[in-house]
Motif scaffolding. Structure first.
Motif, PDB file in Angstrom:
ATOM      1  N   THR A 172      25.239 -11.307 -31.830  1.00 36.80           N
ATOM      2  CA  THR A 172      24.452 -10.555 -30.859  1.00 36.80           C
ATOM      3  C   THR A 172      25.278  -9.417 -30.294  1.00 36.80           C
ATOM      4  O   THR A 172      26.501  -9.431 -30.325  1.00 36.80           O
ATOM      5  CB  THR A 172      24.001 -11.444 -29.680  1.00 36.80           C
ATOM      6  N   GLY A 173      24.604  -8.430 -29.757  1.00 31.70           N
ATOM      7  CA  GLY A 173      25.293  -7.321 -29.128  1.00 31.70           C
ATOM      8  C   GLY A 173      24.722  -7.072 -27.753  1.00 31.70           C
ATOM      9  O   GLY A 173      24.139  -7.950 -27.139  1.00 31.70           O
ATOM     10  N   CYS A 174      24.881  -5.855 -27.293  1.00 34.90           N
ATOM     11  CA  CYS A 174      24.363  -5.493 -25.978  1.00 34.90           C
ATOM     12  C   CYS A 174      22.862  -5.212 -26.057  1.00 34.90           C
ATOM     13  O   CYS A 174      22.296  -5.053 -27.139  1.00 34.90           O
ATOM     14  CB  CYS A 174      25.089  -4.248 -25.477  1.00 34.90           C
ATOM     15  N   ASN A 175      22.242  -5.148 -24.902  1.00 35.62           N
ATOM     16  CA  ASN A 175      20.840  -4.755 -24.847  1.00 35.62           C
ATOM     17  C   ASN A 175      20.685  -3.369 -25.471  1.00 35.62           C
ATOM     18  O   ASN A 175      21.322  -2.418 -25.039  1.00 35.62           O
ATOM     19  CB  ASN A 175      20.358  -4.711 -23.390  1.00 35.62           C
ATOM     20  N   GLY A 176      19.830  -3.247 -26.493  1.00 38.44           N
ATOM     21  CA  GLY A 176      19.590  -1.955 -27.115  1.00 38.44           C
ATOM     22  C   GLY A 176      20.820  -1.345 -27.753  1.00 38.44           C
ATOM     23  O   GLY A 176      20.974  -0.117 -27.756  1.00 38.44           O
ATOM     24  N   CYS A 177      21.699  -2.164 -28.320  1.00 38.93           N
ATOM     25  CA  CYS A 177      22.976  -1.693 -28.875  1.00 38.93           C
ATOM     26  C   CYS A 177      22.789  -0.462 -29.767  1.00 38.93           C
ATOM     27  O   CYS A 177      22.046  -0.513 -30.757  1.00 38.93           O
ATOM     28  CB  CYS A 177      23.635  -2.810 -29.676  1.00 38.93           C
ATOM     29  N   PRO A 178      23.459   0.655 -29.462  1.00 40.36           N
ATOM     30  CA  PRO A 178      23.317   1.874 -30.271  1.00 40.36           C
ATOM     31  C   PRO A 178      23.952   1.759 -31.651  1.00 40.36           C
ATOM     32  O   PRO A 178      23.718   2.606 -32.508  1.00 40.36           O
ATOM     33  CB  PRO A 178      24.048   2.940 -29.437  1.00 40.36           C
ATOM     34  N   LEU A 179      24.781   0.728 -31.875  1.00 33.67           N
ATOM     35  CA  LEU A 179      25.533   0.619 -33.119  1.00 33.67           C
ATOM     36  C   LEU A 179      24.804  -0.184 -34.194  1.00 33.67           C
ATOM     37  O   LEU A 179      25.288  -0.297 -35.311  1.00 33.67           O
ATOM     38  CB  LEU A 179      26.899  -0.022 -32.848  1.00 33.67           C
ATOM     39  N   THR A 180      23.659  -0.753 -33.859  1.00 33.59           N
ATOM     40  CA  THR A 180      22.915  -1.549 -34.832  1.00 33.59           C
ATOM     41  C   THR A 180      21.689  -0.785 -35.313  1.00 33.59           C
ATOM     42  O   THR A 180      21.095  -0.010 -34.566  1.00 33.59           O
ATOM     43  CB  THR A 180      22.463  -2.880 -34.221  1.00 33.59           C
ATOM     44  N   GLU A 181      21.325  -1.022 -36.550  1.00 28.19           N
ATOM     45  CA  GLU A 181      20.140  -0.372 -37.101  1.00 28.19           C
ATOM     46  C   GLU A 181      18.872  -0.958 -36.484  1.00 28.19           C
ATOM     47  O   GLU A 181      17.940  -0.235 -36.126  1.00 28.19           O
ATOM     48  CB  GLU A 181      20.107  -0.562 -38.624  1.00 28.19           C
ATOM     49  N   ASN A 182      18.848  -2.295 -36.368  1.00 30.78           N
ATOM     50  CA  ASN A 182      17.704  -2.993 -35.783  1.00 30.78           C
ATOM     51  C   ASN A 182      18.188  -3.930 -34.682  1.00 30.78           C
ATOM     52  O   ASN A 182      19.272  -4.503 -34.775  1.00 30.78           O
ATOM     53  CB  ASN A 182      16.957  -3.804 -36.851  1.00 30.78           C
ATOM     54  N   ASP A 183      17.350  -4.092 -33.661  1.00 29.94           N
ATOM     55  CA  ASP A 183      17.690  -4.956 -32.535  1.00 29.94           C
ATOM     56  C   ASP A 183      17.350  -6.411 -32.853  1.00 29.94           C
ATOM     57  O   ASP A 183      16.484  -7.014 -32.221  1.00 29.94           O
ATOM     58  CB  ASP A 183      16.930  -4.518 -31.281  1.00 29.94           C
TER      59      ASP A 183
END
Length: 404
Positions: free
Chosen positions: A255-266
């Protein structure tokens, strides 16, 4: 379900399983050489499994307690709500056990949204500007460790939740390093030097005692065993649910942060809001488009012509795009606050927990920095916006307009 089947086979199976035994051997091999232990805890599945298992082994007398045990919780202020809530509950349970837990956050001006909207630094990206992990997690943790070492006599063993199989890139690093400093692969990834910890070398070592665990071991521990009173009664089931539990595949189980800018899809957020009790968090899906919009040329400045550095050298990336305009920052601030209000209005109507991705202190600081016309170092705000055409002179003498 697989986890339920193992539970019915015998509640002690996991404790005496090879995975647990290897973890215990790892701690027994390296723990006694260090008077003080620290546990790096992100609130995610692997570090939570590591934390609760180590404490359980100490509580049951299978592992000797060190002179001091400090848990360092990395609070990025951007965590998924179920993970944040679970972390709060686990911290309460640690306090009841007399375990010191230090909440580690980045300084106000370096927090994710303050840095973007107050200082104008564009959202991170995977290609040229991946600044977030170091700034909001690694650097604050390194500083917290240095401060703790100043208070201690002796060295400290930092225990992490790193596992093989979680990331191909990380596994490559482990493969090159797991034998370092006399460590055996089956006993965890032990290192006597933490590369990021400048100024505290020689007094700090790291150990990953769950290095060999499979993701199924993690789910078993978090969902089945750790919540049972005889294993500590930990509030860990919510952590597994945030990842999709048993149905989460190893490759997608991060998991990442809310709305992570580094992922293609949430995927992480999608998993959470697919649950009826968390569906009111759906407006958070609007964060990623905001970060994407902020990276566009019309929302940023650029360096015109040739940039000469203080050293006298010419910058290698002339006419580069730079910080966010004030209008873009204020627009994004309003959009993010609106999303937060939407979620919290629904939360109050449903009697569910509210989110806090941007608190009053952070909002006030953002507005203060914008009011003071704050720009990143090397920018003064007189630069044109990045969608402004400029004339570029080529080697053959031709002149053409260029859009950055």
């Amino acid at each position: 379900m697989r986890g339920q089947a193992t539970l019915f086979e015998g509640s002690n199976r996991l404790v005496y399983d090879d995975a647990i035994e290897l973890t215990l051997q790892s701690m027994q091999a390296y723990g006694p050489a260090h008077d003080h232990w620290g546990i790096a805890w992100s609130g995610g599945k692997d570090s939570t499994a590591t934390l609760t298992l180590i404490v359980h082994l100490i509580d049951t007398g299978r592992l000797q307690r060190p002179k001091s045990l400090t848990v360092f919780y990395a609070d990025t202020r951007q965590e998924l709500l179920p993970l944040a809530i679970s972390a709060e509950r686990i911290m309460q349970q640690m306090a009841e056990r007399g375990i010191q837990c230090e909440v580690v956050r980045a300084p106000l001006d370096k927090r994710f949204l303050v840095y973007i909207l107050g200082r104008g630094v564009p959202p991170p990206n995977n290609n040229t500007l991946r600044w977030c992990t170091r700034q909001i997690k690694v650097d604050p943790m390194t500083q917290a460790l240095a401060d703790r070492l100043d208070e201690l006599n002796g060295n400290i063993l930092m225990i992490t939740g790193v596992r093989q199989g979680e990331s191909a890139i990380r596994d490559g690093r482990i493969a090159m390093s797991c034998g370092k400093d006399g460590a055996e692969c089956g006993q965890g990834w032990y290192q006597q030097v933490l590369p990021e910890a400048k100024g505290i070398r020689g007094r700090l070592a790291t150990l990953a005692p769950l290095l060999h665990w499979r993701v199924c071991n993690v789910w078993d521990w978090l969902k089945i065993y750790a919540p049972l009173p005889e294993y500590g009664g930990w509030a860990t089931a919510t952590v597994a649910d945030a990842y999709g539990g048993d149905e989460a595949e190893e490759i997608n189980a991060r998991t990442g942060c809310n709305g992570c800018p580094l992922t293609e899809n949430d995927k992480a957020l999608d998993t959470v809001i697919a649950s009826p009790k968390w569906s009111y968090l759906a407006p958070l899906k609007g964060l990623k488009p905001i970060y994407r919009e902020l990276r566009k040329p019309h929302n940023r400045l650029r360096k015109p012509g040739i940039e000469v550095l203080k050293s006298g050298r010419v910058a290698a990336n002339p006419q580069r795009m730079g910080p966010l305009t004030f209008s873009a920052r204020l627009w994004a601030l309003g959009e993010i606050l609106s999303i937060q209000d939407q979620v919290n209005s629904a939360a109050r109507a449903l009697g569910r927990p509210e989110i806090d991705i941007l608190n009053d202190e952070e909002e006030a600081r953002i507005r203060e920095l914008i009011g003071a016309e704050t720009w990143p170092q090397g920018w003064d705000g007189d630069e044109p916006t990045a969608d402004t055409p400029i004339d570029t002179v080529y080697a053959d003498g031709s002149v053409q307009p260029l859009f950055i």
